[in-house]
Design an enzyme around this catalytic site. Structure first.
Site, PDB file in Angstrom:
ATOM      1  N   ARG A  25       0.820  -1.230   0.000  1.00 20.11           N
ATOM      2  CA  ARG A  25       0.000   0.000   0.000  1.00 20.11           C
ATOM      3  C   ARG A  25       0.847   1.270   0.000  1.00 20.11           C
ATOM      4  O   ARG A  25       0.450   2.281   0.587  1.00 20.11           O
ATOM      5  CB  ARG A  25      -0.934   0.032   1.218  1.00 20.11           C
ATOM      6  CG  ARG A  25      -2.082  -0.941   1.156  1.00 20.11           C
ATOM      7  CD  ARG A  25      -3.222  -0.360   0.329  1.00 20.11           C
ATOM      8  NE  ARG A  25      -4.287  -1.342   0.152  1.00 20.11           N
ATOM      9  CZ  ARG A  25      -5.396  -1.371   0.887  1.00 20.11           C
ATOM     10  NH1 ARG A  25      -5.604  -0.480   1.823  1.00 20.11           N
ATOM     11  NH2 ARG A  25      -6.302  -2.278   0.659  1.00 20.11           N
ATOM     12  N   ARG A  29      -3.203   6.844   1.103  1.00 21.27           N
ATOM     13  CA  ARG A  29      -3.711   8.060   1.760  1.00 21.27           C
ATOM     14  C   ARG A  29      -2.766   8.731   2.741  1.00 21.27           C
ATOM     15  O   ARG A  29      -2.988   9.874   3.127  1.00 21.27           O
ATOM     16  CB  ARG A  29      -5.029   7.732   2.466  1.00 21.27           C
ATOM     17  CG  ARG A  29      -6.176   7.546   1.489  1.00 21.27           C
ATOM     18  CD  ARG A  29      -7.344   6.832   2.141  1.00 21.27           C
ATOM     19  NE  ARG A  29      -6.950   5.482   2.498  1.00 21.27           N
ATOM     20  CZ  ARG A  29      -7.772   4.565   3.003  1.00 21.27           C
ATOM     21  NH1 ARG A  29      -9.016   4.878   3.239  1.00 21.27           N
ATOM     22  NH2 ARG A  29      -7.335   3.364   3.284  1.00 21.27           N
ATOM     23  N   ARG A  38      -6.154  11.756  -5.971  1.00 20.08           N
ATOM     24  CA  ARG A  38      -7.394  11.036  -5.719  1.00 20.08           C
ATOM     25  C   ARG A  38      -8.603  11.961  -5.868  1.00 20.08           C
ATOM     26  O   ARG A  38      -9.642  11.564  -6.401  1.00 20.08           O
ATOM     27  CB  ARG A  38      -7.296  10.447  -4.307  1.00 20.08           C
ATOM     28  CG  ARG A  38      -8.510   9.807  -3.759  1.00 20.08           C
ATOM     29  CD  ARG A  38      -8.612   8.353  -4.150  1.00 20.08           C
ATOM     30  NE  ARG A  38      -9.522   7.677  -3.252  1.00 20.08           N
ATOM     31  CZ  ARG A  38     -10.818   7.902  -3.209  1.00 20.08           C
ATOM     32  NH1 ARG A  38     -11.355   8.760  -4.037  1.00 20.08           N
ATOM     33  NH2 ARG A  38     -11.577   7.248  -2.361  1.00 20.08           N
ATOM     34  N   ASP A  75      -6.620  -2.500  -7.559  1.00 16.80           N
ATOM     35  CA  ASP A  75      -7.179  -3.164  -6.387  1.00 16.80           C
ATOM     36  C   ASP A  75      -7.472  -4.614  -6.742  1.00 16.80           C
ATOM     37  O   ASP A  75      -7.746  -4.924  -7.912  1.00 16.80           O
ATOM     38  CB  ASP A  75      -8.466  -2.476  -5.919  1.00 16.80           C
ATOM     39  CG  ASP A  75      -8.825  -2.913  -4.498  1.00 16.80           C
ATOM     40  OD1 ASP A  75      -8.293  -2.320  -3.548  1.00 16.80           O
ATOM     41  OD2 ASP A  75      -9.596  -3.876  -4.354  1.00 16.80           O
ATOM     42  N   TYR A 150     -15.081 -11.390  -0.417  1.00 16.77           N
ATOM     43  CA  TYR A 150     -15.763 -10.105  -0.678  1.00 16.77           C
ATOM     44  C   TYR A 150     -16.953 -10.298  -1.625  1.00 16.77           C
ATOM     45  O   TYR A 150     -17.987  -9.644  -1.479  1.00 16.77           O
ATOM     46  CB  TYR A 150     -14.782  -9.079  -1.266  1.00 16.77           C
ATOM     47  CG  TYR A 150     -13.766  -8.596  -0.253  1.00 16.77           C
ATOM     48  CD1 TYR A 150     -14.099  -7.613   0.679  1.00 16.77           C
ATOM     49  CD2 TYR A 150     -12.486  -9.131  -0.207  1.00 16.77           C
ATOM     50  CE1 TYR A 150     -13.179  -7.176   1.624  1.00 16.77           C
ATOM     51  CE2 TYR A 150     -11.551  -8.704   0.726  1.00 16.77           C
ATOM     52  CZ  TYR A 150     -11.907  -7.724   1.640  1.00 16.77           C
ATOM     53  OH  TYR A 150     -10.996  -7.303   2.570  1.00 16.77           O
TER      54      TYR A 150
HETATM   55  C1  LIG Z   1      -8.116  -7.050   0.727  1.00 14.25           C
HETATM   56  C2  LIG Z   1      -7.499  -6.126  -0.313  1.00 14.25           C
HETATM   57  C3  LIG Z   1      -8.173  -5.077  -1.024  1.00 14.25           C
HETATM   58  N1  LIG Z   1      -7.238  -4.509  -1.865  1.00 14.25           N
HETATM   59  C4  LIG Z   1      -6.029  -5.100  -1.712  1.00 14.25           C
HETATM   60  C5  LIG Z   1      -6.171  -6.152  -0.767  1.00 14.25           C
HETATM   61  C6  LIG Z   1      -5.103  -7.132  -0.369  1.00 14.25           C
HETATM   62  C7  LIG Z   1      -4.095  -6.551   0.551  1.00 14.25           C
HETATM   63  C8  LIG Z   1      -4.640  -6.136   1.889  1.00 14.25           C
HETATM   64  O1  LIG Z   1      -5.106  -6.984   2.625  1.00 14.25           O
HETATM   65  O2  LIG Z   1      -4.574  -4.924   2.156  1.00 14.25           O
HETATM   66  C9  LIG Z   1      -4.783  -4.834  -2.432  1.00 14.25           C
HETATM   67  C10 LIG Z   1      -4.471  -3.447  -2.844  1.00 14.25           C
HETATM   68  N2  LIG Z   1      -5.218  -2.313  -2.725  1.00 14.25           N
HETATM   69  C11 LIG Z   1      -4.545  -1.243  -3.235  1.00 14.25           C
HETATM   70  C12 LIG Z   1      -3.326  -1.710  -3.776  1.00 14.25           C
HETATM   71  C13 LIG Z   1      -2.410  -0.807  -4.569  1.00 14.25           C
HETATM   72  C14 LIG Z   1      -0.999  -0.983  -4.566  1.00 14.25           C
HETATM   73  C15 LIG Z   1      -0.273  -0.633  -3.292  1.00 14.25           C
HETATM   74  O3  LIG Z   1       0.140   0.536  -3.127  1.00 14.25           O
HETATM   75  O4  LIG Z   1      -0.045  -1.553  -2.494  1.00 14.25           O
HETATM   76  C16 LIG Z   1      -3.245  -3.089  -3.499  1.00 14.25           C
HETATM   77  C17 LIG Z   1      -2.136  -4.074  -3.794  1.00 14.25           C
HETATM   78  C18 LIG Z   1      -5.005   0.160  -3.268  1.00 14.25           C
HETATM   79  C19 LIG Z   1      -6.097   0.584  -2.368  1.00 14.25           C
HETATM   80  N3  LIG Z   1      -7.259  -0.083  -2.078  1.00 14.25           N
HETATM   81  C20 LIG Z   1      -8.042   0.684  -1.258  1.00 14.25           C
HETATM   82  C21 LIG Z   1      -7.376   1.914  -1.010  1.00 14.25           C
HETATM   83  C22 LIG Z   1      -7.933   3.078  -0.209  1.00 14.25           C
HETATM   84  C23 LIG Z   1      -9.056   3.723  -0.942  1.00 14.25           C
HETATM   85  C24 LIG Z   1      -8.941   5.208  -1.127  1.00 14.25           C
HETATM   86  O5  LIG Z   1      -7.902   5.735  -1.582  1.00 14.25           O
HETATM   87  O6  LIG Z   1      -9.946   5.872  -0.891  1.00 14.25           O
HETATM   88  C25 LIG Z   1      -6.159   1.856  -1.711  1.00 14.25           C
HETATM   89  C26 LIG Z   1      -5.104   2.936  -1.813  1.00 14.25           C
HETATM   90  C27 LIG Z   1      -9.421   0.335  -0.773  1.00 14.25           C
HETATM   91  C28 LIG Z   1      -9.665  -1.069  -0.357  1.00 14.25           C
HETATM   92  N4  LIG Z   1      -9.446  -2.173  -1.133  1.00 14.25           N
HETATM   93  C29 LIG Z   1      -9.753  -3.314  -0.410  1.00 14.25           C
HETATM   94  C30 LIG Z   1     -10.238  -2.913   0.845  1.00 14.25           C
HETATM   95  C31 LIG Z   1     -10.701  -3.842   1.951  1.00 14.25           C
HETATM   96  C32 LIG Z   1     -10.203  -1.518   0.861  1.00 14.25           C
HETATM   97  C33 LIG Z   1     -10.733  -0.625   1.966  1.00 14.25           C
HETATM   98  C34 LIG Z   1      -9.778  -0.505   3.099  1.00 14.25           C
HETATM   99  C35 LIG Z   1      -9.006   0.757   2.970  1.00 14.25           C
HETATM  100  O7  LIG Z   1      -9.619   1.787   2.661  1.00 14.25           O
HETATM  101  O8  LIG Z   1      -7.776   0.718   3.204  1.00 14.25           O
HETATM  102  C36 LIG Z   1      -9.610  -4.688  -0.926  1.00 14.25           C
END
Ligand SMILES: Cc1c2[nH]c(c1CCC(=O)O)Cc1[nH]c(c(CCC(=O)O)c1C)Cc1[nH]c(c(CCC(=O)O)c1C)Cc1[nH]c(c(C)c1CCC(=O)O)C2
Length: 342
Positions: A25, A29, A38, A75, A150
């Site tokens: 990640r 944010r 964003r 994602d 999910y």
């Molecule tokens: C389960 C999972 C998801 N997404 C992901 C997983 C597996 C890894 C983990 O367990 O964290 C993987 C993921 N999600 C994102 C990336 C991008 C690359 C990186 O920088 O790592 C990667 C590799 C961006 C993201 N994916 C998400 C964000 C935040 C959303 C935003 O910017 O508003 C980002 C940067 C949103 C997201 N996406 C997901 C959830 C549960 C959420 C909400 C939780 C949160 O807000 O942190 C599903």
């Protein structure tokens, strides 16, 4: 001479000093420049499907910290979305999907899958052109079990009870869901490699909620199937597996799935990590909250990992994604501490 890609070297089993590092990640944010882009993008999904903006946010942490690897910004849930399931992200609530029913599984639409994901492939192509030569580009997907949780619940849950119940009550439909996800995810990763990804990582964030038999059937077997298909097309490309929370199941995960690099969450004891490292590269495993706290908690956490694992193939990383409240100064301190290690 081509530049060294140290993350690739480690994944081939070499020891590199100091170890290469990146953060799960890392585009996100906690960075003001991410929050800025964003806002311009509209929704989170708009950002994932806009190659220019996705490239921009992918590069932000590389420009700021000089990490050794860059992970594609996208994602794991774009896969069900590209199969025709609806998906949206709500501020503060995370992903929301319409829960899939057993009878809908055979109707998942694979026809437009790669058309829908074309912007992701374009992002990867642009990234490989724009990244420094020495930066390893990581593509990724979610593991079938984690993506299925999910799709079935429609949102995040603490223990994935809806998906576990579905799997026990509808075993045939559930097996077909995992199979579809494994096949589509493999071809998704292959397209990312074709577009320029040097390595791919499979995120199994929810592998820690399963009993032994279910771990084997829902986590190990589908991931092994993805690895088989990717290897058949690209035998040289390393695959990192990250079975978060797998606990005692970590021991046999690498040999059973065929992955090259093993991602460790922060609860894996470093003595166990040393044993796992005898079979190949490990990646991890700083508690992300040590990075939030900074100071001694951070220093001691980083030192403990380096003391235990830096003499073998190690990719330094967090044990899960960086959280939004992390101060940037703490990331800088961590990078400095890892890089000053000899
Ligand atoms: C389960 C999972 C998801 N997404 C992901 C997983 C597996 C890894 C983990 O367990 O964290 C993987 C993921 N999600 C994102 C990336 C991008 C690359 C990186 O920088 O790592 C990667 C590799 C961006 C993201 N994916 C998400 C964000 C935040 C959303 C935003 O910017 O508003 C980002 C940067 C949103 C997201 N996406 C997901 C959830 C549960 C959420 C909400 C939780 C949160 O807000 O942190 C599903």
């Amino acid at each position: 001479m081509t530049a060294r890609r140290t993350v690739l070297e480690v994944l081939k089993g070499e020891t590199v000093s100091p170890p290469p590092l990146w953060m799960m990640r890392q585009a996100g944010r906690y960075l003001p420049e991410y929050r800025e882009t964003r806002k311009r993008a509209g929704s989170f999904l708009d950002l994932c499907y806009n190659p220019d903006l996705a490239v921009e946010v992918t590069l932000q942490p590389i420009e700021r910290f000089g990490f050794d690897a860059s992970i594609l910004f996208s994602d794991i849930l774009v896969v069900p979305h590209a199969l025709g399931r609806d998906l949206r992200f709500e501020e503060g609530r995370g992903p929301l999907l319409t829960p899939i029913q057993a009878h809908e599984i055979d109707a998942l639409n694979t026809e437009l899958f790669h058309v829908n994901l074309a912007p992701v492939y374009e992002t990867v192509r642009q990234l490989r052109r724009k990244l420094p030569d020495e930066t390893t580009l990581i593509g990724f997907c979610g593991a079938p079990w984690t993506v299925a949780t999910y799709m079935i619940a429609g949102h995040g849950t603490p223990d994935q009870a809806p998906a576990r119940l579905f799997a026990y009550r509808e075993p045939d439909a559930f097996r077909r869901l995992l199979k579809t996800l494994a096949d589509q995810s493999a071809s998704y990763l292959i397209r990312q490699i074709e577009a320029g990804a040097d390595v791919v990582q499979i995120f199994d964030s929810w592998s820690g909620v399963l009993d032994e038999g279910s771990f084997q059937a829902f986590c190990v077997e589908p991931v092994a199937e993805i690895v088989r298909q990717v290897r058949a097309a690209y035998p040289e490309v390393p695959v990192i597996g990250f079975p978060k929370g797998a606990g005692a199941n970590y021991a046999s995960y690498r040999s059973k799935t065929g992955i090259s690099g093993l991602g460790l969450d922060w609860t894996v004891p470093l003595t166990a990590a040393e044993t796992l490292q005898k079979d190949g590269a490990v990646q991890g495993n700083l508690d992300p909250l040590r990075l939030v706290a900074g100071g001694r908690a951070l220093q001691e956490g980083v030192d403990a990992i380096l003391d235990a694992l830096a003499d073998g193939p190690l990719i330094f990383n967090l044990g899960h994604g960086i959280t939004p409240e992390t101060p940037i100064a703490h990331v800088e301190a961590m990078v400095k501490q890892v890089r000053s290690r000899r």
